[in-house]
Design a protein around this motif. Structure first.
Motif, mmCIF file in Angstrom:
data_model
loop_
_atom_site.group_PDB
_atom_site.id
_atom_site.type_symbol
_atom_site.label_atom_id
_atom_site.label_comp_id
_atom_site.label_asym_id
_atom_site.label_seq_id
_atom_site.Cartn_x
_atom_site.Cartn_y
_atom_site.Cartn_z
ATOM 1 N N UNK A 1 0.131 -23.792 -21.553
ATOM 2 C CA UNK A 1 -0.712 -24.230 -23.281
ATOM 3 C C UNK A 1 -0.756 -25.953 -23.397
ATOM 4 N N UNK A 2 -0.241 -26.724 -23.641
ATOM 5 C CA UNK A 2 -0.205 -27.345 -23.588
ATOM 6 C C UNK A 2 -0.473 -28.407 -22.135
ATOM 7 N N UNK A 3 0.101 -28.413 -21.604
ATOM 8 C CA UNK A 3 -0.175 -28.786 -20.417
ATOM 9 C C UNK A 3 -1.361 -28.470 -19.747
ATOM 10 N N UNK A 4 -2.082 -26.935 -19.608
ATOM 11 C CA UNK A 4 -2.989 -26.153 -19.042
ATOM 12 C C UNK A 4 -4.491 -27.580 -20.260
ATOM 13 N N UNK A 5 -4.380 -27.716 -21.731
ATOM 14 C CA UNK A 5 -4.922 -28.284 -22.681
ATOM 15 C C UNK A 5 -4.863 -29.966 -21.961
ATOM 16 N N UNK B 1 0.590 -32.824 -8.287
ATOM 17 C CA UNK B 1 1.023 -32.581 -8.170
ATOM 18 C C UNK B 1 2.312 -31.841 -8.367
ATOM 19 N N UNK B 2 2.769 -31.912 -9.681
ATOM 20 C CA UNK B 2 3.780 -32.257 -10.402
ATOM 21 C C UNK B 2 3.459 -30.729 -11.021
ATOM 22 N N UNK B 3 2.124 -30.108 -10.974
ATOM 23 C CA UNK B 3 2.001 -28.709 -11.351
ATOM 24 C C UNK B 3 2.498 -27.515 -10.782
ATOM 25 N N UNK C 1 7.575 -26.840 -16.532
ATOM 26 C CA UNK C 1 8.961 -28.303 -16.383
ATOM 27 C C UNK C 1 8.827 -29.568 -16.214
ATOM 28 N N UNK C 2 8.905 -29.674 -14.599
ATOM 29 C CA UNK C 2 8.926 -31.426 -14.739
ATOM 30 C C UNK C 2 8.225 -31.859 -14.793
ATOM 31 N N UNK C 3 6.853 -31.415 -14.874
ATOM 32 C CA UNK C 3 5.177 -31.444 -15.155
ATOM 33 C C UNK C 3 5.705 -32.203 -16.637
ATOM 34 N N UNK C 4 6.043 -31.676 -17.496
ATOM 35 C CA UNK C 4 5.990 -31.771 -18.912
ATOM 36 C C UNK C 4 7.138 -32.586 -19.154
ATOM 37 N N UNK C 5 8.231 -32.870 -18.759
ATOM 38 C CA UNK C 5 9.375 -34.372 -18.454
ATOM 39 C C UNK C 5 8.596 -35.323 -18.334
#
Lengths: 239, 239, 239, 239, 239, 239
Positions: free
Chosen positions: E69-73, E91-93, E97-101
């Protein structure tokens, strides 16, 4: 020369010989402990020189920051399992947000799910760090290669010249890609990716190889820029 | 990959921890033995990988030559004192004249009279070999630095990045000169020699620094060209 | 600038045009004299500039050493046959042991038995010295290539850019290997040796190519480090 | 290898030793002839190898173009004064417009008014061409340095390693600037220009140094790209 | 060439001219929106070439992952504020976990507290990316420099050659350090840190400069390894 | 920093968007005007920074020379058609002979008959200038690529890393050759020419590719040596 009063190493690092699986410590996620680090190192370093080598940890004077509970717990787990807190974490501890971001990325890349084994990831770390001649990372990750592989010579090969390592074709293709990406990133193209695919790597594996090589190109530079010194205990591990 | 039936390692290399002074073996001049190598290595290498690493000694198929009595005696002395014959000598043993010329030059440079200590000469050997990423010489002379200095970390610094070594100004000037001479010999000029003089070196010392740096630029290339493999025993020495 | 009172050139160097075979002088082993150097050089150098160029021979102040009878005889033979003592020998003459070791190795490599012709060995010397931009070795061995080949242009090609030389495939492979070994020794691998084998070289030939390339990587650096100046007579030889 | 039927050398190049002033031939502006080239070269080249070296002149098959009267006269003057038409002009002769543009720029830079002597301009040409290892330009302009300076060794120094040349501080600063501009043009900044000013050069001189260094960075590349071969007569000139 | 069916760009990127402050989007921490991106780009790209340039986003076939949800937002906020989701996030999506980091580290470094202004941080990003010739980062961060500085030329200077930028001494020292750390990390030492201190940077600033330079050495390599293509909208921004 | 009173930009450069064909201005040969530059630039540069960027045009203090009628007419035509006189011409205007030689060569190479399209010639200019990191040429010829191609992204690709450009095989071979010739001219050989022939280029085309690459290796160095600054108007053209 570095000025006095720099970042200090954390706690006392009892000489211990961590088993590879002890590395599987996830930041803030508390994996169950594996085996305690029991035995003292067989070849104790000269106290004088050892003390001189990683104090201060970096050549910047950064007052320690306040760690979050998760990071405090993580440091404690390192101390319990490895017998020491890796100096890169000590270096980052001046700022909890930076520490957390570093730990999250590191643990995902080096310990998370991947088509690459943990040993292969450490092999990339060392080959990249050798290209960049990074004292910190060669020491810490050279020890990791020795531990994971049970082959002390493989660690030395990768520190000195990865082309001397007698690895299989898959691993050689992986290291060639990582080192080319390090030395001349602008020259990496589809033909290089195809070479990895022909060696058996999936597109997801290619991402992981690239991301790990990229990560150590970052870490090597932060370590060199700050004269980061590895915990002296690494030098004697798994010889 | 190298073909089978290449130059074989000489004799059996019992794991031993040679004292620094044991290196003072003069070719054909029979210096008195120092101390025998007594203790077995604390960290035995995996037999499989160790065997794989230095057999064959080089990737060229050169039938062994007939050694002169002086060289036969020299090999025996190595075996007695060090517990093994260094593989570089085994590699050269296909031709006695080449072996004798190499031994004469090596022993004069590394063990003969000089204003440089034996440790300083080995430090040059390792810094040059690191610039050239020579697996053989980094292994053999990295062990020598560890032995002569009694400081295992110094060996690692020089293998990985000599700029990380906390040496004095004289030694730093010496290493800077040797590495510049290795990387871009065409650019060495009077200003570089003056820097050495200001660091306390005599003109004779400058010759010695240059000749040793030159010698390892030769040896590194012969080792790389032939995929020369160091005796595995070096890896565990003086850690 | 170099200080006064440096190593002086030995004897008087009468302008002469040495035939190639005159190079076959073995240190301490007294090969029979070939032909005397008779004709004066066609294009005498400006005395002023010539005098300035190789005096002193090196930019280090090293008092002359005492030569052994063998080395004294060797210098005399050089003077008799070539009309001069090559300055590299004059430079080494501050220390008889170093001189003898150098002469022994040089003569074995460049004049001893080998699958490589003497011309081919000199070609390697020049191509390596060009990569390293070594004034001394390009001058002395450029002259040797001109003499041995009877083709003054070949010497110039190798001094300037060996790729411009119209040599056969075997020789091109040999020079490619020697130059790669000079520029990036860490990158030489089995594929490079295989290329030499496919060009017709034996494993023993590969050793010789490697050892000669290695030797000039040493000599180039000693010459550059000491600002060694070639005898001016070389410049006009065999043009 | 180049295909047959390439650009041919123009006319017959009688071996001659052109005096320096013979170089002052202006394209289309017909300067008065200086002295005829009288003497045959002292050291005739082996016909076979000489023939092989500059035929064809370039490795491209370009049918000869129609020359303008000015260019025809210029070629004739070269033949009369120098005894040959420089091969770079022969190479450009496939297209009269390109030839005229080249000749105009060359003559302005190398023979026009300047605070730099003609020798100094040729010195820049050779130092730049050495950095770029250009066989054509090193040969032709190395001869020019020998002729203008009356010092054959200066030509060799600049071909081999300009740092070996014993030039004055002004000329050393000039060569340092030209070679830096050749090797890493992106790194030239105000501090480099200031170094030239402190060595006595005017801003106009700095333009000339830059423009000549630039010009040979162009010519070196055209020569290398087309395997342009210098007239063999250059090799023996002014030795 | 990349295979079909690669990572696709996210959503539609309406041509917009984001104000600098719109960059201050914190991952998962929802900073209040600044100003909406209103105006359409003045110079619309050719649809064909624009479509070709960033589809696919990377040359690896990685199926999209499930975002938190955080990344979607976070993606939605990018779309709302910038008018597009930067392709590096797309690209990271494939892996949350990689995207958030990545987002956590990026936002801390580039948008968190620091003694460096946001513009200075973007200047480092571009100078490093120019050294590594990274198409993605030069495009995206070149646009950021143009936006933050309000000086379109500064962005061009840093993309092309940071030495051409007329910046103050502090910024020049900062860029020199970052580029040296990029090109030869092994050579960075205390003297380099001292130069930054003399230019007015604190030790904490030195960390930040190093960490940002390190970060882009990572990102440049991941982008080059995967042929990551920037959103075409960047090209026209803030010209 | 540059001293005051340097070469000044010529006339006033009204913001305009020159059509590609406006480039076809021949020095002294008066091609018929195409279309006037009508529209003002959409994104006016900050006056302050724009003024700062190209005044002075070069960092050398060269008093303006007297232009020939042909050159005066040429400057006027530039002003009429392009709306400004390119700063490289302003820089050369201190000496009419140099200006004419430059203009003649430039116009022949970039606008004369050739098997290469004008766009292809500009592509070479930018790829070479990127290798040499030349601010002037990247700016002026990057704009030309954008104009001729109608594809703003192609200009950016070539400025940043030509390998990112999605060009056809012929153009890729052309750019590979030009960049190799720029980076290591000594290494270009027949195999490189053969690669161009296989890509469809004639021997005459190979000359043109080489000559254009050579020309920009010259211009890049003159521009870097003098800190030549491009007219600011280029930056906004054809985005």
């Amino acid at each position: 020369m570095p000025k006095a009063n720099k970042v200090k190493p954390a706690g006392k690092a009892p000489a211990g010989k961590a088993k590879p699986e002890l590395r599987a410590i996830k930041g803030g996620k508390t994996a169950p402990p594996a085996k305690p680090a029991a035995k003292a190192a067989a070849t104790p370093l000269k106290p004088a020189s050892a003390a001189a080598d990683d104090a201060p940890v970096i050549a910047l004077n950064l007052p320690p920051g306040k760690l979050s509970p998760a990071m405090t717990a993580y440091f404690k787990k390192c101390q319990d399992k490895l017998g020491f807190v890796p100096n890169v974490l000590v270096a980052y501890a001046f700022d909890n947000a930076k520490l957390e971001a570093f730990v999250a990325m590191y643990n995902d890349l080096m310990l998370g799910d991947s088509g690459l084994s943990k040993l292969e990831r450490e092999m990339i770390a060392v080959a990249v760090s050798s290209q960049n001649r990074c004292y910190y990372c060669l020491t810490a990750h050279g020890a990791a290669v020795r531990q994971y592989s049970g082959n002390p010579l493989l660690g030395e090969h990768l520190v000195m010249n990865y082309r001397a390592a007698r690895v299989n074709k898959r691993q050689r293709a992986m290291l060639d890609f990582a080192v080319k990406l390090t030395a001349s990133p602008w020259s990496v193209e589809e033909a290089d990716r195809e070479r990895l695919r022909r060696a058996g790597f999936s597109d997801r594996d290619i991402w992981d190889i690239s991301a790990i090589a990229g990560f150590f190109n970052m870490s090597n530079r932060i370590a060199s820029a700050t004269d980061m010194r590895p915990n002296t205990i690494y030098h004697g591990q798994a010889r």
